[in-house]
Design a protein around this motif. Structure first.
Motif, mmCIF file in Angstrom:
data_model
loop_
_atom_site.group_PDB
_atom_site.id
_atom_site.type_symbol
_atom_site.label_atom_id
_atom_site.label_comp_id
_atom_site.label_asym_id
_atom_site.label_seq_id
_atom_site.Cartn_x
_atom_site.Cartn_y
_atom_site.Cartn_z
ATOM 1 N N ARG A 200 0.827 -1.208 0.000
ATOM 2 C CA ARG A 200 0.000 0.000 0.000
ATOM 3 C C ARG A 200 0.862 1.260 0.000
ATOM 4 N N SER A 201 0.410 2.277 -0.746
ATOM 5 C CA SER A 201 1.102 3.556 -0.796
ATOM 6 C C SER A 201 0.708 4.402 0.416
ATOM 7 N N LYS A 202 1.380 5.541 0.571
ATOM 8 C CA LYS A 202 1.049 6.465 1.665
ATOM 9 C C LYS A 202 -0.380 6.965 1.521
ATOM 10 N N ASP A 203 -0.805 7.260 0.288
ATOM 11 C CA ASP A 203 -2.187 7.716 0.070
ATOM 12 C C ASP A 203 -3.191 6.636 0.460
ATOM 13 N N ASP A 204 -2.884 5.378 0.128
ATOM 14 C CA ASP A 204 -3.767 4.269 0.509
ATOM 15 C C ASP A 204 -3.901 4.179 2.025
ATOM 16 N N GLU A 205 -2.769 4.313 2.717
ATOM 17 C CA GLU A 205 -2.799 4.238 4.179
ATOM 18 C C GLU A 205 -3.592 5.390 4.776
ATOM 19 N N ASP A 206 -3.507 6.562 4.154
ATOM 20 C CA ASP A 206 -4.291 7.709 4.638
ATOM 21 C C ASP A 206 -5.782 7.443 4.488
ATOM 22 N N VAL A 207 -6.183 6.908 3.328
ATOM 23 C CA VAL A 207 -7.599 6.637 3.069
ATOM 24 C C VAL A 207 -8.140 5.571 4.014
ATOM 25 N N THR B 126 -2.524 5.408 8.640
ATOM 26 C CA THR B 126 -1.583 6.441 9.067
ATOM 27 C C THR B 126 -1.951 6.964 10.446
#
Length: 443
Positions: free
Chosen positions: A194-201, A205
């Protein structure tokens, strides 16, 4: 106490609760059913209905935790039959059809269980909703929508092949493989980090930040420590639990495999929910050539006890059972042949939920029987009833099967090197690497 999540049977309890209708604001009824799709995952089936305005909607949500990695399915639709494949789309998944620039975002049709045709048809119907009013207010937009829906109609007729892509960072979505347990020539499944954006969604995070803050308040000492043992160092550091999102402990150790190379053994333990998992990583780089390792079993007692290292880039094939475990399945594993067979058996029991139980249709009986036959075949190997050939193919050259005759040659073990294809290099990321020829553009 009765279990909350139960098997999918007609006798399962359905929980009902009054709730407000968002259409007419009268009182409607929401029904919840916590259940299991056979050989897949625990899910929550919910539906809402309003007897006043006849508003109705339904959704499917996973009752299990996030998978370790995200998943991406790429289905090449070549005929009408492919449209009947079952699809589970979680609330965080997106569907794209590149040929017509179609994207069904995570907000649309979230938590749905349907077919490929069902998702495309619902998209078309949604676009055509209120089209008469739109033609009066904005005729240009209405004309563009009509043209796009015409292209969707062509897809539903499968006049030419197209690509149906389902991508889900939670790893909880699914596209049916009617050929299971055999590989599907039209369906490709990829696991990704997972990317950082995925983790935020997904809120991961925030979980990490909260876990870090709690830890800083409780313990201001060093977060990483090194524990010495007689052979080598075990490095212990903090990580996040993939199941509950709370702080967990990861133990990592470098191990030398005799007559092979060094590997990293990693084990995660969560004291909050009890979740445990392990993974193996190569401590070296990618070999110059790929390797194909073939073991011809002749003695069950000896062969099942052989050590095996299956890297995350390797495929495992058992020709006698016509089964192949694709790259990425099970991740990296360092175990015995018997241990790997148990893991393959568990994996096969989870790859096609629609061929069993109440999910099964008449057309699934044949594939369900084939799956049961393969699973039974693997159990027969474990029970010392049959002998087979085991093939491990690793384009990175980081897999290993123990040579029990070492340092002499093993008559039943063959190791062959091969040149990687362009596709292998793309999958390993080698094509995008640049390690020489750098120049200072500013000079």
């Amino acid at each position: 106490m009765d279990p909350i999540v139960v098997d999918l049977t007609p006798e399962n309890p359905v929980f009902e609760m009054p709730s407000a209708c968002m259409s007419c604001f009268s009182e409607g009824m929401t029904r919840l059913m916590l259940t299991k799709i056979p050989y897949f995952k625990e899910i929550i089936i919910s539906s809402f209905s309003c007897e006043h305005c006849h508003n109705f909607n339904s959704s499917v949500q996973p009752a299990s935790s996030l998978a370790e990695k995200g998943v991406k399915y790429t289905l090449t639709v070549t005929n009408i039959k492919e449209l009947n494949r079952q699809v589970i789309k979680s609330e965080f998944a997106t569907i794209t059809v590149p040929e017509i620039d179609l994207e069904i975002p995570r907000e649309a049709q979230k938590g749905s269980s349907s077919t490929v045709e069902g998702f495309l048809t619902k998209t078309r119907d949604g676009l055509l909703d209120k089209q008469p009013e739109r033609k009066e207010i904005c005729p240009e937009l209405a004309e563009q929508i009509d043209k796009f829906c015409s292209r969707l109609d062509d897809l539903l007729l499968v006049e030419k092949q197209f690509t149906f892509i389902l991508e889900d960072p939670t790893g909880n979505s699914f596209i049916e493989n009617p050929n299971a347990p055999k590989p599907d020539p039209h369906l490709k499944m990829e696991h990704y980090i997972r990317s950082k954006d995925d983790e935020d969604v997904l809120g991961i995070t925030e979980m990490k930040e909260n876990a870090q803050e709690e830890n800083e308040e409780e313990n201001e000492e060093e977060k990483s420590q090194v524990v010495q043992n007689e052979e080598s160092e075990v490095i212990t550091f903090e990580a996040m639990c993939n199941a509950c999102g709370k702080e967990a402990v990861c133990n990592m150790k470098e191990v030398q495999i005799p007559f092979f190379k060094k590997i990293l053994l990693m084990a995660n333990v969560c004291d909050h929910c009890g979740y445990r998992d392990s993974e193996v990583k190569s401590a070296g780089g990618i070999s110059e050539k790929g390797q194909r390792i073939t073991l011809k079993m002749t003695d069950s007692d000896m062969d099942l006890d052989r050590d095996i290292l299956k890297s995350e880039t390797a495929t495992v094939n058992i020709p006698e059972l016509e089964v192949e475990l694709t790259c990425g399945s099970l991740g990296g594993r360092f175990t015995t042949i018997e241990g790997l067979l148990h893991q393959i058996k568990d994996q096969l029991e989870s790859i096609n939920p629609f061929s069993f139980g109440d999910s099964k249709t008449p057309s699934d009986k044949k594939s369900g029987g084939a799956m049961s036959s393969v699973i039974q075949g693997i159990q027969d190997i474990i029970d010392h009833k049959i002998l087979v050939e085991l093939i491990v193919k690793d384009p990175a050259g980081n897999s290993y099967i123990q040579n029990v005759y070492a340092p002499d040659e093993d008559p039943n073990l063959t190791v062959e090197e091969f040149e990687r294809t362009a596709e292998d290099n793309d999958d390993l990321g080698i094509s995008d690497m640049k390690t020489e020829g750098y120049e200072d553009d500013t000079s």
